[in-house]
Design a protein around this motif. Structure first.
Motif, PDB file in Angstrom:
ATOM      1  N   SER A  46      31.682 -30.529 -14.300  1.00 64.75           N
ATOM      2  CA  SER A  46      31.814 -29.491 -13.268  1.00 64.75           C
ATOM      3  C   SER A  46      30.451 -29.121 -12.689  1.00 64.75           C
ATOM      4  O   SER A  46      30.307 -28.898 -11.480  1.00 64.75           O
ATOM      5  CB  SER A  46      32.489 -28.245 -13.849  1.00 64.75           C
ATOM      6  OG  SER A  46      33.813 -28.519 -14.235  1.00 64.75           O
ATOM      7  N   ALA A  49      29.395 -31.922 -10.421  1.00 62.74           N
ATOM      8  CA  ALA A  49      30.112 -31.924  -9.147  1.00 62.74           C
ATOM      9  C   ALA A  49      29.741 -30.735  -8.277  1.00 62.74           C
ATOM     10  O   ALA A  49      30.221 -30.626  -7.142  1.00 62.74           O
ATOM     11  CB  ALA A  49      31.614 -31.909  -9.404  1.00 62.74           C
ATOM     12  N   SER A  50      28.913 -29.840  -8.776  1.00 66.05           N
ATOM     13  CA  SER A  50      28.527 -28.566  -8.145  1.00 66.05           C
ATOM     14  C   SER A  50      29.700 -27.608  -8.010  1.00 66.05           C
ATOM     15  O   SER A  50      29.657 -26.669  -7.224  1.00 66.05           O
ATOM     16  CB  SER A  50      27.840 -28.767  -6.778  1.00 66.05           C
ATOM     17  OG  SER A  50      28.754 -29.094  -5.756  1.00 66.05           O
ATOM     18  N   ALA A  51      30.771 -27.838  -8.793  1.00 65.37           N
ATOM     19  CA  ALA A  51      31.854 -26.861  -8.858  1.00 65.37           C
ATOM     20  C   ALA A  51      31.400 -25.627  -9.636  1.00 65.37           C
ATOM     21  O   ALA A  51      31.926 -24.527  -9.440  1.00 65.37           O
ATOM     22  CB  ALA A  51      33.082 -27.477  -9.522  1.00 65.37           C
ATOM     23  N   SER A  66      21.766 -29.791  -6.633  1.00 62.74           N
ATOM     24  CA  SER A  66      23.099 -29.250  -6.364  1.00 62.74           C
ATOM     25  C   SER A  66      23.094 -27.754  -6.073  1.00 62.74           C
ATOM     26  O   SER A  66      23.988 -27.245  -5.397  1.00 62.74           O
ATOM     27  CB  SER A  66      24.027 -29.525  -7.550  1.00 62.74           C
ATOM     28  OG  SER A  66      23.614 -28.799  -8.688  1.00 62.74           O
ATOM     29  N   ARG A  76      27.486 -32.828  -2.107  1.00 68.01           N
ATOM     30  CA  ARG A  76      28.931 -32.922  -2.292  1.00 68.01           C
ATOM     31  C   ARG A  76      29.534 -34.099  -1.527  1.00 68.01           C
ATOM     32  O   ARG A  76      30.569 -34.623  -1.926  1.00 68.01           O
ATOM     33  CB  ARG A  76      29.595 -31.607  -1.864  1.00 68.01           C
ATOM     34  CG  ARG A  76      29.306 -30.486  -2.845  1.00 68.01           C
ATOM     35  CD  ARG A  76      29.864 -29.165  -2.393  1.00 68.01           C
ATOM     36  NE  ARG A  76      29.698 -28.156  -3.440  1.00 68.01           N
ATOM     37  CZ  ARG A  76      29.931 -26.857  -3.272  1.00 68.01           C
ATOM     38  NH1 ARG A  76      30.358 -26.413  -2.092  1.00 68.01           N
ATOM     39  NH2 ARG A  76      29.760 -26.023  -4.267  1.00 68.01           N
ATOM     40  N   TRP A  81      34.852 -35.995  -7.126  1.00 71.36           N
ATOM     41  CA  TRP A  81      35.148 -35.162  -8.298  1.00 71.36           C
ATOM     42  C   TRP A  81      36.643 -35.095  -8.543  1.00 71.36           C
ATOM     43  O   TRP A  81      37.418 -34.774  -7.637  1.00 71.36           O
ATOM     44  CB  TRP A  81      34.588 -33.766  -8.035  1.00 71.36           C
ATOM     45  CG  TRP A  81      35.019 -32.625  -8.923  1.00 71.36           C
ATOM     46  CD1 TRP A  81      35.488 -31.419  -8.510  1.00 71.36           C
ATOM     47  CD2 TRP A  81      34.959 -32.543 -10.353  1.00 71.36           C
ATOM     48  NE1 TRP A  81      35.737 -30.596  -9.573  1.00 71.36           N
ATOM     49  CE2 TRP A  81      35.412 -31.262 -10.730  1.00 71.36           C
ATOM     50  CE3 TRP A  81      34.572 -33.450 -11.353  1.00 71.36           C
ATOM     51  CZ2 TRP A  81      35.503 -30.862 -12.057  1.00 71.36           C
ATOM     52  CZ3 TRP A  81      34.658 -33.042 -12.673  1.00 71.36           C
ATOM     53  CH2 TRP A  81      35.115 -31.767 -13.014  1.00 71.36           C
ATOM     54  N   PRO A  83      38.840 -33.006 -11.161  1.00 65.21           N
ATOM     55  CA  PRO A  83      38.940 -32.056 -12.272  1.00 65.21           C
ATOM     56  C   PRO A  83      40.156 -32.359 -13.136  1.00 65.21           C
ATOM     57  O   PRO A  83      41.005 -33.182 -12.775  1.00 65.21           O
ATOM     58  CB  PRO A  83      39.081 -30.703 -11.563  1.00 65.21           C
ATOM     59  CG  PRO A  83      39.741 -31.044 -10.254  1.00 65.21           C
ATOM     60  CD  PRO A  83      39.230 -32.410  -9.871  1.00 65.21           C
ATOM     61  N   LYS A 105      34.969 -32.991   2.613  1.00 64.28           N
ATOM     62  CA  LYS A 105      33.719 -33.655   2.235  1.00 64.28           C
ATOM     63  C   LYS A 105      32.884 -34.058   3.451  1.00 64.28           C
ATOM     64  O   LYS A 105      31.859 -34.718   3.304  1.00 64.28           O
ATOM     65  CB  LYS A 105      34.026 -34.896   1.395  1.00 64.28           C
ATOM     66  CG  LYS A 105      34.528 -34.593  -0.009  1.00 64.28           C
ATOM     67  CD  LYS A 105      33.418 -34.046  -0.892  1.00 64.28           C
ATOM     68  CE  LYS A 105      33.862 -33.960  -2.342  1.00 64.28           C
ATOM     69  NZ  LYS A 105      32.758 -33.571  -3.235  1.00 64.28           N
TER      70      LYS A 105
END
Length: 247
Positions: A46, A49-51, A66, A76, A81, A83, A105
């Protein structure tokens, strides 16, 4: 390029970090991220993914950071990504949801719509392209999530437990897909199942209680198993020798 974590700390509760001052450079190519439940695999991906954003430290892909606002959009676009939990978007068809992921994106609506066709074909969902995404089974929804990660043709694809809920045939399709991505994108796949190792992967990273306990080639990992262990049990034996179990 490789995904790099530099002095990263992150926790969901105060004073209980999942990752504590972690510095780790993931191998290039196709990598399996192994670890028991609670080891921090989902948190690590996470952040990649820069979540999520680290409380301290940085996560980088090439020259991109990120957490840096001027880099975030480009970061991004380069990182795909998947999840663990895939949610259907109410009212959208399977193709529309895959295209929507590409548009988010940075693709144009036309390009995202066109690329969704290829992404769905790669995960064997073309025949369901016009079905509403909320009507998919759990395994089908998982494959749609993989298509969403592929649609914008990222340089790095992070997949968190991608084979969960897939039947043996679908798992074979997934392994073939990972093999097809060789040379076009790097892939990091997290799992706690040693049977998910396959010849399409080049490296293993084992995470236990938020810290890496092994990073290296598949062959080096398997060599950690005792010599008397049968070939089909070597991955399990090597893994069990490295980790302490679930948190």
């Amino acid at each position: 390029m490789s995904l790099r974590y530099t002095d990263c700390t992150f926790g969901y509760r105060a004073r209980t970090p999942v990752l504590d001052s972690l510095t780790l450079e993931l191998p290039t190519g196709h990598t399996v991220l192994l670890g028991p439940n609670g080891a921090g695999k989902s948190t690590l991906l996470s952040l990649g993914a820069s979540a999520l954003a680290p409380k301290t430290g940085r996560v980088g892909w090439g020259s991109l950071d990120s957490a840096r606002s001027r880099d975030r959009g480009e970061y991004r676009r380069r990182v795909g990504w998947l999840p663990q939990r895939i949610e259907p978007v109410p009212g959208l068809t399977v193709r529309e949801q895959a295209a929507y992921a590409g548009w988010l994106k940075g693709l144009s609506k036309r390009r995202a719509w066109d690329r969704a066709v290829r992404a769905l074909d790669r995960v064997r969902l073309s025949e369901l392209a016009d079905r509403r995404s909320h009507e998919l089974s759990g395994g089908q929804l998982r494959r749609l999530g993989i298509a969403q990660a592929l649609v914008h043709r990222a340089e790095l694809i992070l997949l968190d437990e991608p084979t969960a809920g897939l039947d043996p045939v679908q798992r074979g399709v997934f392994r073939d897909l990972v093999g097809e991505l060789s040379g076009t994108a790097q892939v990091i796949v997290s799992t706690h199942q040693t049977e998910d190792l396959a010849d399409v992967y080049e490296a293993v990273v084992v995470l236990d209680r938020g810290a890496p306990v092994f990073r290296g080639a598949i062959g080096d990992f398997l060599s950690l198993a005792p010599p008397e262990v049968a070939a089909e049990r070597r991955a399990e034996a090597a893994y069990r020798g490295l980790v302490r179990g679930e948190v």
